[in-house]
Scaffold this motif. Structure first.
Motif, PDB file in Angstrom:
ATOM      1  N   ASP A  85      15.799  42.689  69.910  1.00  0.00           N
ATOM      2  CA  ASP A  85      15.827  42.878  68.460  1.00  0.00           C
ATOM      3  C   ASP A  85      14.786  43.922  68.065  1.00  0.00           C
ATOM      4  O   ASP A  85      14.270  44.661  68.913  1.00  0.00           O
ATOM      5  N   GLU A  86      14.448  43.963  66.778  1.00  0.00           N
ATOM      6  CA  GLU A  86      13.533  44.997  66.301  1.00  0.00           C
ATOM      7  C   GLU A  86      12.159  44.897  66.954  1.00  0.00           C
ATOM      8  O   GLU A  86      11.487  45.912  67.167  1.00  0.00           O
ATOM      9  N   THR A  87      11.724  43.678  67.294  1.00  0.00           N
ATOM     10  CA  THR A  87      10.406  43.522  67.920  1.00  0.00           C
ATOM     11  C   THR A  87      10.392  44.077  69.335  1.00  0.00           C
ATOM     12  O   THR A  87       9.320  44.332  69.884  1.00  0.00           O
ATOM     13  N   ALA A  88      11.551  44.257  69.933  1.00  0.00           N
ATOM     14  CA  ALA A  88      11.637  44.779  71.304  1.00  0.00           C
ATOM     15  C   ALA A  88      11.776  46.292  71.344  1.00  0.00           C
ATOM     16  O   ALA A  88      11.708  46.892  72.427  1.00  0.00           O
ATOM     17  N   LEU A  89      11.965  46.924  70.199  1.00  0.00           N
ATOM     18  CA  LEU A  89      12.198  48.367  70.175  1.00  0.00           C
ATOM     19  C   LEU A  89      11.062  49.181  70.810  1.00  0.00           C
ATOM     20  O   LEU A  89      11.337  50.157  71.520  1.00  0.00           O
ATOM     21  N   PRO A  90       9.782  48.837  70.592  1.00  0.00           N
ATOM     22  CA  PRO A  90       8.733  49.629  71.248  1.00  0.00           C
ATOM     23  C   PRO A  90       8.857  49.643  72.766  1.00  0.00           C
ATOM     24  O   PRO A  90       8.683  50.688  73.404  1.00  0.00           O
ATOM     25  N   ALA A  91       9.147  48.489  73.371  1.00  0.00           N
ATOM     26  CA  ALA A  91       9.285  48.436  74.830  1.00  0.00           C
ATOM     27  C   ALA A  91      10.520  49.197  75.282  1.00  0.00           C
ATOM     28  O   ALA A  91      10.482  49.930  76.281  1.00  0.00           O
ATOM     29  N   ILE A  92      11.630  49.050  74.565  1.00  0.00           N
ATOM     30  CA  ILE A  92      12.858  49.766  74.921  1.00  0.00           C
ATOM     31  C   ILE A  92      12.638  51.273  74.822  1.00  0.00           C
ATOM     32  O   ILE A  92      13.013  52.043  75.719  1.00  0.00           O
ATOM     33  N   ARG A  93      12.012  51.684  73.736  1.00  0.00           N
ATOM     34  CA  ARG A  93      11.771  53.117  73.542  1.00  0.00           C
ATOM     35  C   ARG A  93      10.844  53.654  74.627  1.00  0.00           C
ATOM     36  O   ARG A  93      11.058  54.763  75.145  1.00  0.00           O
ATOM     37  N   ARG A  94       9.831  52.871  74.996  1.00  0.00           N
ATOM     38  CA  ARG A  94       8.907  53.342  76.026  1.00  0.00           C
ATOM     39  C   ARG A  94       9.608  53.472  77.372  1.00  0.00           C
ATOM     40  O   ARG A  94       9.392  54.436  78.103  1.00  0.00           O
ATOM     41  N   PHE A  95      10.487  52.508  77.707  1.00  0.00           N
ATOM     42  CA  PHE A  95      11.225  52.628  78.966  1.00  0.00           C
ATOM     43  C   PHE A  95      12.074  53.893  78.967  1.00  0.00           C
ATOM     44  O   PHE A  95      12.080  54.662  79.936  1.00  0.00           O
ATOM     45  N   LEU A  96      12.823  54.113  77.893  1.00  0.00           N
ATOM     46  CA  LEU A  96      13.735  55.259  77.848  1.00  0.00           C
ATOM     47  C   LEU A  96      12.978  56.589  77.842  1.00  0.00           C
ATOM     48  O   LEU A  96      13.504  57.607  78.293  1.00  0.00           O
ATOM     49  N   THR A  97      11.749  56.572  77.345  1.00  0.00           N
ATOM     50  CA  THR A  97      10.932  57.793  77.320  1.00  0.00           C
ATOM     51  C   THR A  97      10.323  58.071  78.689  1.00  0.00           C
ATOM     52  O   THR A  97      10.353  59.209  79.179  1.00  0.00           O
ATOM     53  N   GLU A  98       9.766  57.029  79.316  1.00  0.00           N
ATOM     54  CA  GLU A  98       9.035  57.220  80.572  1.00  0.00           C
ATOM     55  C   GLU A  98       9.920  57.083  81.813  1.00  0.00           C
ATOM     56  O   GLU A  98       9.576  57.584  82.880  1.00  0.00           O
ATOM     57  N   ARG A  99      11.005  56.335  81.718  1.00  0.00           N
ATOM     58  CA  ARG A  99      11.976  56.170  82.809  1.00  0.00           C
ATOM     59  C   ARG A  99      11.339  55.734  84.124  1.00  0.00           C
ATOM     60  O   ARG A  99      11.385  56.446  85.136  1.00  0.00           O
ATOM     61  N   PRO A 100      10.749  54.542  84.189  1.00  0.00           N
ATOM     62  CA  PRO A 100      10.197  54.058  85.459  1.00  0.00           C
ATOM     63  C   PRO A 100      11.274  53.765  86.500  1.00  0.00           C
ATOM     64  O   PRO A 100      10.966  53.656  87.683  1.00  0.00           O
ATOM     65  N   LEU A 101      12.525  53.631  86.059  1.00  0.00           N
ATOM     66  CA  LEU A 101      13.663  53.514  86.978  1.00  0.00           C
ATOM     67  C   LEU A 101      14.656  54.624  86.662  1.00  0.00           C
ATOM     68  O   LEU A 101      15.089  54.775  85.514  1.00  0.00           O
ATOM     69  N   ALA A 102      15.038  55.394  87.655  1.00  0.00           N
ATOM     70  CA  ALA A 102      15.991  56.494  87.446  1.00  0.00           C
ATOM     71  C   ALA A 102      17.413  55.986  87.637  1.00  0.00           C
ATOM     72  O   ALA A 102      18.124  56.379  88.566  1.00  0.00           O
ATOM     73  N   VAL A 103      17.819  55.068  86.736  1.00  0.00           N
ATOM     74  CA  VAL A 103      19.159  54.477  86.805  1.00  0.00           C
ATOM     75  C   VAL A 103      19.765  54.495  85.414  1.00  0.00           C
ATOM     76  O   VAL A 103      19.048  54.638  84.413  1.00  0.00           O
ATOM     77  N   PRO A 104      21.085  54.357  85.298  1.00  0.00           N
ATOM     78  CA  PRO A 104      21.699  54.265  83.967  1.00  0.00           C
ATOM     79  C   PRO A 104      21.139  53.091  83.183  1.00  0.00           C
ATOM     80  O   PRO A 104      20.928  52.002  83.720  1.00  0.00           O
ATOM     81  N   ALA A 105      20.874  53.310  81.907  1.00  0.00           N
ATOM     82  CA  ALA A 105      20.340  52.273  81.026  1.00  0.00           C
ATOM     83  C   ALA A 105      21.378  51.945  79.961  1.00  0.00           C
ATOM     84  O   ALA A 105      21.881  52.841  79.276  1.00  0.00           O
ATOM     85  N   HIS A 106      21.705  50.666  79.841  1.00  0.00           N
ATOM     86  CA  HIS A 106      22.668  50.208  78.845  1.00  0.00           C
ATOM     87  C   HIS A 106      21.920  49.324  77.848  1.00  0.00           C
ATOM     88  O   HIS A 106      21.446  48.237  78.197  1.00  0.00           O
ATOM     89  N   VAL A 107      21.803  49.828  76.624  1.00  0.00           N
ATOM     90  CA  VAL A 107      20.908  49.235  75.635  1.00  0.00           C
ATOM     91  C   VAL A 107      21.716  48.613  74.508  1.00  0.00           C
ATOM     92  O   VAL A 107      22.643  49.238  73.964  1.00  0.00           O
ATOM     93  N   VAL A 108      21.347  47.384  74.149  1.00  0.00           N
ATOM     94  CA  VAL A 108      21.919  46.703  72.990  1.00  0.00           C
ATOM     95  C   VAL A 108      20.761  46.359  72.054  1.00  0.00           C
ATOM     96  O   VAL A 108      19.844  45.625  72.437  1.00  0.00           O
TER      97      VAL A 108
END
Length: 565
Positions: A155-178
């Motif tokens: 939800d909205e409280t998880a957006l910072p972590a989601i955004r940080r993952f997508l920015t830094e990409r610690p895993l080079a795999v497809p990301a499917h975000v809900v």
């Protein structure tokens, strides 16, 4: 890989100040924080490392004071950890740091301005120069390198972590975000790639079944590969159906489901908060079902009541037990008068630690409390009254009890920086570690270059002996016997054990009562440990708080004590 690997950090209390405030779309306020304590610094003569938060979903615990007296709300700082001392005015909230500057450690935190909580009030009033105190992160999760994709639901409280993952990409795999939003005006701007997918769902109130179905939709629409990693965060209760749904699809080392917040009622109490405790009828029903193998029998196919009776070799009608399991949500009726497992039961069977809470030594400790009144009046441990054995004897005779103690000692991994400092300062040429935490302490020591530290469960000798996480489980007589026996191993001793319950844990009082069932005494103070040591031939030289109520006591053999050495 059965569980996610962790990078452990020393816990340091830091105070920073607001550098800048941004109001983003929707109800989000981004607060940029800076300060000298984000770099390596010295306080009260003790050096502390720089702030380090390498994980995309790292958490810091922000500390507030209900009465404004922040100094009384802060935990006690040790050299390598903290102590959450009791505090009536302390309020804490967990947040994800992002945009961490590698040179200064400056970072930003996004606050969702909903409700009237302490964090929302602080963020609404924050201006440049406003101070904020926090602790953490405690650890950073190391994602499995062989993951084939990542599914992120939050939800909205998880957006910072989601955004940080997508920015830094610690895993080079497809990301499917809900992303789940309670408002249609909330901005969801995320740096997705062509191989990713992004889905936004409007959800006014958290709905666990819908969240679970959203994962199914992603799983059906995209090729997630053999080893997808699933990360989800949001309202704790609404994530339970997803947790259960993943039981048969995603391995335990490939999922991280975290409750960031809890629904509360109009009085501010957590939804479902109980009043007086009820009789634990359903708990005993689940325990019996696991001990009989009833739930395991239903894992392969639905069975009728009579087929279940045959499967578990019952000599009586199982209907009363099965009906309680049904009302408890573990089984449900299906076609042809048969019973089948629910997702809750599947998730239970998939988690051996949760099963042990019903059938293992921790459950036996709780059952032993039926003798609590008699224990208080006689001074004998409830465990001894229930089993006929002291807990020390049980741990030697019963592999399950020994395994339970080892599992309890696993928490030492978060205190490893303090342990290494204590062992390193003693400069022993030969150290042997005994007790439930022996293997962990020896392993951590070796990983940190102390190659002269080894574990042992038999007779040996050394220059220094360490007793790791056993003393606190023993009654006074057994504790003296244990300490006296250590005199045959070495002339110097370090006892690592719990002293007081963790003041931040809501379950601290209950855990202390479970410990009481084995000791018939409250958690021991350093003075009481020193007295037990003196009774057993040891003189306490010093003691060091490692954090979370765990203390390292340093002893030397009393000069005139007739030890076995």
């Amino acid at each position: 890989m059965s569980r996610p690997e962790l990078l452990i950090h020393p816990l340091v209390v830091r105070t920073v100040r607001v550098a800048e405030v941004e109001d983003l779309a929707g109800r989000v306020r981004r607060v940029h924080l800076e300060g000298e304590q984000l770099q390596a610094f010295t306080r009260d003569g003790v050096s502390h490392p720089a702030f380090h938060a390498p994980g995309f979903d790292d958490h810091i615990k922000v500390i507030f004071a209900a009465d404004g007296d922040i100094d009384s709300a802060l935990p006690r700082q040790h050299a390598d950890g903290i102590e959450w001392t009791p505090s009536e005015n302390r309020l804490t909230r967990d947040y994800t740091p992002h945009s961490v500057a590698p040179d200064s450690g400056a970072f930003a935190v996004d606050f969702v301005l909903h409700g009237d909580g302490p964090a929302a009030r602080w963020a609404a009033d924050a201006v440049p120069g406003t101070e904020l105190s926090f602790v953490g992160p405690k650890s950073s999760q190391l994602l499995p390198k062989d993951a084939t994709s990542i599914v992120m639901i939050g939800d909205e409280t998880a957006l910072p972590a989601i955004r940080r993952f997508l920015t830094e990409r610690p895993l080079a795999v497809p990301a499917h975000v809900v992303v789940l939003t309670a408002g249609r005006t909330v901005a969801v701007e995320l740096p997705v790639r062509s191989t990713d997918s992004l889905r936004r769902e409007f959800m006014l109130e958290p709905d666990g079944e819908v969240i679970g179905a959203l994962f199914d939709a992603v799983d059906d629409e995209y090729d997630l590969g053999e080893r997808p990693f699933v990360w989800a965060a949001g309202e704790a209760g609404a994530l339970l159906p997803l947790r259960r749904r993943l039981g048969g699809r995603v391995g335990r080392g490939y999922r991280n489901i975290t409750g960031y917040w809890y629904l509360v009622d109009e009085h501010g109490a957590t939804m479902g908060e109980p009043g007086l405790p009820e009789a634990p009828v359903a708990w005993f029903a689940v325990r019996a079902a696991l001990q009989l193998g009833l739930l395991r029998s239903l894992a392969d196919r639905p069975l009728s009541t009579s087929e279940l009776e045959s499967a578990v070799d019952a000599r009586t009608d199982l209907r009363p037990l099965v009906e309680v399991l049904a009302t408890s949500g573990l089984v449900r009726a299906c076609a042809k008068n048969r019973w089948e497992l629910t997702d809750l039961a599947v998730d239970l069977l998939d988690d051996p630690h949760e099963v042990e809470e019903f059938t293992g030594p921790e459950a036996d400790l709780a059952i032993a409390l039926r003798h609590l009144a008699r224990s208080v009046r006689t001074g004998r441990p409830a465990w001894e009254l229930d089993t006929g054995l002291g807990f020390a004897e049980s741990s030697k005779a019963d592999a399950e009890v020994a395994g339970y103690l080892e599992h309890q000692a696993d928490s030492l991994v978060y205190l490893q920086h303090g342990l290494i400092r204590v062992l390193g300062d003693l400069r022993s040429p030969d150290t042997v570690v005994v007790g439930p935490g022996a293997a962990l302490v020896a392993g951590v020591a070796t990983e940190n270059g102390l190659t002269n530290v080894r574990s042992s469960d038999g007779e040996t000798s050394a220059a220094l002996v360490v007793s790791a996480m056993l003393l606190g489980h023993l009654d006074d007589e057994s504790a003296r016997s244990h300490l006296h026996g250590l005199a045959a191993i070495a002339p110097r001793l370090v006892v690592v054990d719990g002293s007081t319950p963790d003041g931040l844990s809501s379950a601290a009082a209950q855990l202390a009562l479970l410990r009481f069932s084995t000791t018939a005494s409250p958690p021991r103070s350093p003075r009481r440990v020193a007295e037990l040591g003196l009774d057993s031939g040891w003189t306490l030289r010093s003691h060091h708080g490692l954090g979370w109520g765990v203390v390292a006591y340093e002893f030397e053999l009393t000069a005139d004590y007739p030890s076995a050495r």
